[in-house]
Design an enzyme around this catalytic site. Sequence first.
Site, PDB file in Angstrom:
ATOM      1  N   LYS A   1      -0.262   1.625 -23.979  1.00 64.35           N
ATOM      2  CA  LYS A   1      -1.595   1.398 -24.545  1.00 64.35           C
ATOM      3  C   LYS A   1      -1.800  -0.102 -24.725  1.00 64.35           C
ATOM      4  O   LYS A   1      -1.066  -0.751 -25.469  1.00 64.35           O
ATOM      5  CB  LYS A   1      -1.727   2.106 -25.898  1.00 64.35           C
ATOM      6  CG  LYS A   1      -2.041   3.585 -25.768  1.00 64.35           C
ATOM      7  CD  LYS A   1      -2.787   4.084 -27.005  1.00 64.35           C
ATOM      8  CE  LYS A   1      -3.320   5.488 -26.802  1.00 64.35           C
ATOM      9  NZ  LYS A   1      -4.113   5.969 -27.935  1.00 64.35           N
TER      10      LYS A   1
ATOM     11  N   ARG B   1      -2.817  13.999 -21.685  1.00 65.14           N
ATOM     12  CA  ARG B   1      -3.762  12.918 -21.970  1.00 65.14           C
ATOM     13  C   ARG B   1      -4.256  12.310 -20.666  1.00 65.14           C
ATOM     14  O   ARG B   1      -3.465  11.955 -19.790  1.00 65.14           O
ATOM     15  CB  ARG B   1      -3.081  11.830 -22.814  1.00 65.14           C
ATOM     16  CG  ARG B   1      -4.002  10.673 -23.156  1.00 65.14           C
ATOM     17  CD  ARG B   1      -3.461   9.801 -24.284  1.00 65.14           C
ATOM     18  NE  ARG B   1      -2.367   8.950 -23.850  1.00 65.14           N
ATOM     19  CZ  ARG B   1      -1.638   8.189 -24.661  1.00 65.14           C
ATOM     20  NH1 ARG B   1      -1.855   8.218 -25.966  1.00 65.14           N
ATOM     21  NH2 ARG B   1      -0.672   7.448 -24.202  1.00 65.14           N
TER      22      ARG B   1
ATOM     23  N   SER C   1      -4.202  10.749 -34.702  1.00 67.41           N
ATOM     24  CA  SER C   1      -3.522   9.450 -34.625  1.00 67.41           C
ATOM     25  C   SER C   1      -3.894   8.590 -35.824  1.00 67.41           C
ATOM     26  O   SER C   1      -5.067   8.491 -36.178  1.00 67.41           O
ATOM     27  CB  SER C   1      -3.936   8.693 -33.354  1.00 67.41           C
ATOM     28  OG  SER C   1      -3.442   9.329 -32.217  1.00 67.41           O
TER      29      SER C   1
END
Lengths: 209, 209
Positions: free
Chosen positions: B138, B40, B109
């Site tokens: 996050k 990612r 997700s």
Amino acid sequence: MKQIDLSLYAITDENLIKPENLAEAVEQAISGGATVIQYRAKNKNSRQMYQEATVIKKVCDKYGIPLIVNDRVDIAIAVNADGVHVGQEDLDVEVVRRIIGFDRILGLSTKNLEQVKKANSLPVDYIGFGSIFPTTTKENAKVSGIETLKEVIKLSIQPVVAIGGINHKNVIEVLETGCKNVAVVSAIFGSDDIYSATKKLKAVIEKGR
Amino acid sequence: MKQIDLSLYAITDENLIKPENLAEAVEQAISGGATVIQYRAKNKNSRQMYQEATVIKKVCDKYGIPLIVNDRVDIAIAVNADGVHVGQEDLDVEVVRRIIGFDRILGLSTKNLEQVKKANSLPVDYIGFGSIFPTTTKENAKVSGIETLKEVIKLSIQPVVAIGGINHKNVIEVLETGCKNVAVVSAIFGSDDIYSATKKLKAVIEKGR
Ligand code: NI
């Protein structure tokens, strides 16, 4: 390689066009004479890019104008765009060509004679070259000038699209080098009247080409 | 759909791992017991992503561990990754599936029960669900908690990977819901000793699963 009229190559700009005006802006550019549209976005997520590219594709299809997506090969495939344009910071053109095959157009940005020479042996359909003039669209863009463009036109075996600060006043200088294709961003999408701005530019190009 | 061991799902983080340490970090995670790696990156250009994903793919191949690329379908195809993981702000899973076909894994997700329910009829191979605990990785991630995870496990027909703030101390709570797969970022890549951190987590998972 695929046939494509690159003579008036319009590139969208997320700072100049509001998302809700994207379809109308592209339609005006096409109606004014743009021969190809490039969708470029650098600050959007994949979902937004897909949605915007889908909107533009619909307009392009209506007029039979090819759509090229900047950088994002996945977005290009997802909306069935006609091609992909990559820069020196994007995927290698060999990698892109492997993914998109030979049915889609592949363009590459070049900034100096070395890159132009290298592109002669790369699997691309055209090259962009610039910046020809100073530009506000891309920060810190290196200005290469008309003299270098003359050399590029002699050197390149690919069709060359000049880019960077080109407008209806200075485009004649570009065409006088022998370059037959110009890419614009703010000259048309920065105008309050995109249709008229494109038409004015188109007239000079058709006369000078 | 493709078989894949999702039990210890390690996700790279560009803020925790320096580019030059990426191969070593992933190798330590795999040696410690990670069963799948997700690459990612949100702040890199396409060229950098391709280079980094290529480096990780080499390590994954060495150990026979699947590599999944976050968001960027083009990067996944370019490096021949085993799959793609998308979030709610990325391309629709139907669009991704059309591009990648059924040979590659596709994960999605989810953040609430509505999204989990919807995913039951989507062409995905697994879903991520979270955040289970508060997380620093996050920003502004909504915390869903263990109680919601229990409902997710009952509701989902897809394999569920719990994510968000999971570490070797709280992972037992996750496993007690019936969830068999956990995704981690900082619990392993935020450690000075990635191998040991992964191994410690792995031991709890193997015992509690
Ligand atoms: Ni109109």
